[in-house]
Motif scaffolding. Structure first.
Motif, short mmCIF file in Angstrom:
data_model
loop_
_atom_site.label_atom_id
_atom_site.label_comp_id
_atom_site.label_asym_id
_atom_site.label_seq_id
_atom_site.Cartn_x
_atom_site.Cartn_y
_atom_site.Cartn_z
N GLU A 130 11.66 1.81 -15.20
CA GLU A 130 12.69 1.19 -16.05
C GLU A 130 13.75 0.46 -15.23
O GLU A 130 14.56 -0.29 -15.79
N HIS A 131 13.72 0.64 -13.90
CA HIS A 131 14.72 -0.01 -13.05
C HIS A 131 14.14 -1.18 -12.26
O HIS A 131 14.90 -1.91 -11.61
N LEU A 132 12.82 -1.36 -12.28
CA LEU A 132 12.22 -2.49 -11.57
C LEU A 132 12.67 -3.80 -12.20
O LEU A 132 12.64 -3.95 -13.42
N LYS A 133 13.07 -4.75 -11.38
CA LYS A 133 13.54 -6.05 -11.86
C LYS A 133 12.36 -7.01 -11.92
O LYS A 133 12.03 -7.68 -10.94
N THR A 134 11.74 -7.07 -13.09
CA THR A 134 10.52 -7.86 -13.23
C THR A 134 10.78 -9.35 -13.07
O THR A 134 9.88 -10.10 -12.67
N ALA A 135 11.99 -9.81 -13.37
CA ALA A 135 12.28 -11.24 -13.25
C ALA A 135 12.14 -11.73 -11.82
O ALA A 135 11.90 -12.92 -11.58
N LYS A 136 12.27 -10.82 -10.87
CA LYS A 136 12.15 -11.20 -9.47
C LYS A 136 10.71 -11.15 -8.96
O LYS A 136 10.43 -11.62 -7.86
N LEU A 137 9.81 -10.58 -9.77
CA LEU A 137 8.42 -10.43 -9.33
C LEU A 137 7.62 -11.65 -9.77
O LEU A 137 6.82 -11.60 -10.69
N LYS A 138 7.86 -12.75 -9.09
CA LYS A 138 7.30 -14.04 -9.50
C LYS A 138 5.90 -14.28 -8.95
O LYS A 138 5.14 -15.08 -9.52
N HIS A 139 5.56 -13.64 -7.85
CA HIS A 139 4.28 -13.90 -7.19
C HIS A 139 3.53 -12.57 -7.01
O HIS A 139 4.02 -11.67 -6.33
N PRO A 140 2.34 -12.43 -7.63
CA PRO A 140 1.63 -11.15 -7.55
C PRO A 140 1.23 -10.80 -6.13
O PRO A 140 0.85 -11.66 -5.34
N LYS A 141 1.36 -9.53 -5.81
CA LYS A 141 0.93 -8.98 -4.53
C LYS A 141 -0.25 -8.05 -4.75
O LYS A 141 -0.44 -7.52 -5.85
N ILE A 142 -1.01 -7.82 -3.71
CA ILE A 142 -2.00 -6.75 -3.77
C ILE A 142 -1.24 -5.42 -3.78
O ILE A 142 -0.50 -5.12 -2.85
N PHE A 143 -1.38 -4.66 -4.85
CA PHE A 143 -0.78 -3.33 -4.94
C PHE A 143 -1.92 -2.32 -4.97
O PHE A 143 -2.79 -2.39 -5.84
N CYS A 144 -1.93 -1.39 -4.01
CA CYS A 144 -3.05 -0.46 -3.87
C CYS A 144 -2.56 0.98 -3.82
O CYS A 144 -1.63 1.32 -3.09
N GLY A 145 -3.23 1.83 -4.60
CA GLY A 145 -2.95 3.26 -4.62
C GLY A 145 -3.66 3.89 -5.80
O GLY A 145 -4.29 3.21 -6.60
N PHE A 146 -3.56 5.21 -5.91
CA PHE A 146 -4.17 5.90 -7.06
C PHE A 146 -3.32 7.10 -7.42
O PHE A 146 -2.20 7.25 -6.92
N SER A 147 -3.80 7.91 -8.32
CA SER A 147 -3.11 9.12 -8.77
C SER A 147 -1.79 8.76 -9.44
O SER A 147 -1.77 8.01 -10.41
N ASP A 148 -0.65 9.27 -8.94
CA ASP A 148 0.64 9.04 -9.59
C ASP A 148 0.99 7.56 -9.64
O ASP A 148 1.76 7.13 -10.51
N PHE B 78 0.85 -1.18 0.00
CA PHE B 78 0.00 0.00 0.00
C PHE B 78 0.89 1.24 0.00
O PHE B 78 1.91 1.28 0.68
N CYS B 79 0.49 2.26 -0.75
CA CYS B 79 1.30 3.46 -0.91
C CYS B 79 0.81 4.58 0.00
O CYS B 79 -0.39 4.71 0.26
N THR B 80 1.75 5.40 0.47
CA THR B 80 1.40 6.48 1.38
C THR B 80 0.70 7.63 0.67
O THR B 80 -0.31 8.15 1.14
N ARG B 81 1.23 8.00 -0.50
CA ARG B 81 0.73 9.18 -1.21
C ARG B 81 1.09 9.08 -2.69
O ARG B 81 2.02 8.36 -3.06
N GLY B 82 0.34 9.82 -3.51
CA GLY B 82 0.69 9.95 -4.92
C GLY B 82 1.65 11.12 -5.08
O GLY B 82 2.77 11.08 -4.59
N GLY B 83 1.20 12.16 -5.76
CA GLY B 83 2.07 13.31 -5.97
C GLY B 83 2.82 13.16 -7.28
O GLY B 83 2.26 13.30 -8.36
N TYR B 84 4.12 12.83 -7.18
CA TYR B 84 4.92 12.68 -8.39
C TYR B 84 6.15 11.84 -8.10
O TYR B 84 6.76 11.98 -7.03
N GLY B 85 6.54 10.97 -9.03
CA GLY B 85 7.80 10.27 -8.90
C GLY B 85 7.80 8.81 -9.26
O GLY B 85 8.87 8.21 -9.41
N SER B 86 6.63 8.19 -9.39
CA SER B 86 6.58 6.75 -9.64
C SER B 86 7.20 6.36 -10.97
O SER B 86 7.87 5.33 -11.08
N THR B 87 6.97 7.16 -11.99
CA THR B 87 7.34 6.76 -13.35
C THR B 87 8.84 6.52 -13.51
O THR B 87 9.26 5.61 -14.22
N GLU B 88 9.67 7.31 -12.84
CA GLU B 88 11.11 7.15 -13.05
C GLU B 88 11.64 5.86 -12.44
O GLU B 88 12.77 5.46 -12.73
#
Length: 312
Positions: free
Chosen positions: A94-112, A81-91
């Motif tokens: 390109e650095h997230l290591k998708t090969a390590k994301l083998k098991h989906p998690k609940i990801f919750c947030g909105f805006s940015d 769960f994310c604290t706040r939107g605002g700005y900054g997620s997009t950068e």
């Protein structure tokens, strides 16, 4: 199209990691949000280390990336769960290591955080949750002004056996019924994803579009860009947010509602405007993205979720 990957449902005692991929939030609001989640019988992990914001970011990008990556791979974490939107997620994307994301998690947030929702869908086909922030919904509490809608939260995060329905509390712009995959989020982030490796494929979707603080002509320009870029081709229906703080400028009579009707009306697909999704002062809906839904555009509108968003 690869089958959507659903995360494990939240159950009493589930661990939720609180992260700040974008801008910083006030410590007291984060604490209230964490306390309210704890009262729901979840174990909340939030770093007590004093973080120093960098400009309009919650921390330097490497620290934000490390925190997000770690939360998404920890085996004991079911929700991020994310604290706040605002700005900054997009950068970070390109650095997230998708090969390590083998098991989906609940990801919750909105805006940015729309950027991360889109990335996890386009790259991994994760079902994610467009819903309250820790310091932007959970802090105010259930059914409160600036809070969250507890019914959709519980249905989305804990229901594993069947679908459900929610009233949209908006108004119909174009009548009709349509089925598709619920996708979308904050229109500003959807527009800026065009041309990137995680550009959202909107075909076959019930498309959620919302934002705040846009002048009507700015929203007009965004919708026109999406249309001219071919993004509305194959879209089955559209669900629009309230677009708060988007008043008509002096000397004009055009409202954001007028803009939506003028630009989107010719698509001749069902459209509901003014749902409490994303930016709203009403209790915010929790909307799982990546699941099959049916949009009923009549009266205040209704959204049927045709399958669970989580698994046992």
């Amino acid at each position: 199209m690869p089958k959507p990957l659903k995360p494990l449902a939240l159950v009493p005692g589930s661990t939720i990691a609180v992260v700040a991929p974008a801008s910083s939030a006030k410590a007291e609001r984060i604490q209230r949000g964490c306390d309210n989640l704890t009262q729901l019988d979840y174990r909340v992990l939030h770093s007590e280390t004093e973080r120093k914001p960098e400009g309009y970011y919650s921390a330097p990008w490497k620290d934000r990336l490390e925190e997000l990556q770690r939360a998404l791979v920890r085996p004991d974490v079911r929700g991020v769960f994310c604290t706040r939107g605002g700005y900054g997620s997009t950068e970070l994307l390109e650095h997230l290591k998708t090969a390590k994301l083998k098991h989906p998690k609940i990801f919750c947030g909105f805006s940015d955080l729309t950027s991360i929702h889109v990335f996890l869908w386009q790259k991994l086909r994760w079902v994610t949750f467009y819903g309250p922030l820790v310091a932007g919904g959970f802090d105010a509490g259930a059914q409160a002004t600036g809070g969250y809608d507890p019914d959709t939260f519980m249905c989305a995060m804990t229901g594993t056996h069947s679908g459900w329905s929610t009233p949209l509390r908006g108004e119909t712009l174009t009548r009709g019924t349509a089925m598709g995959t619920l996708l979308g989020g904050c229109i500003t982030l959807l527009e800026t994803a065009i041309g990137t490796p995680w550009d959202l494929d909107m075909r076959g979707s019930i498309l959620l579009l919302e934002d705040r603080g846009l002048k009507p002509y700015q929203l007009d320009r965004m919708l026109l860009h999406l249309r001219q870029a071919g993004k509305f081709k194959g879209v089955k229906g559209i669900l629009l947010g309230e677009f708060p703080e988007s008043e008509t400028p002096e000397g004009s009579t055009m409202t954001v509602r007028d803009v939506c009707k003028r630009v989107l009306g010719p698509l001749n697909i069902p459209i509901v405007y003014g749902a409490p999704a994303g930016h709203t002062l009403r209790p915010m809906l929790t909307l799982p993205l990546g699941v099959s839904v049916r949009l009923h555009a009549t009266g205040e509108g209704r959204l049927d979720f045709l399958e669970p968003a989580v698994r046992a």
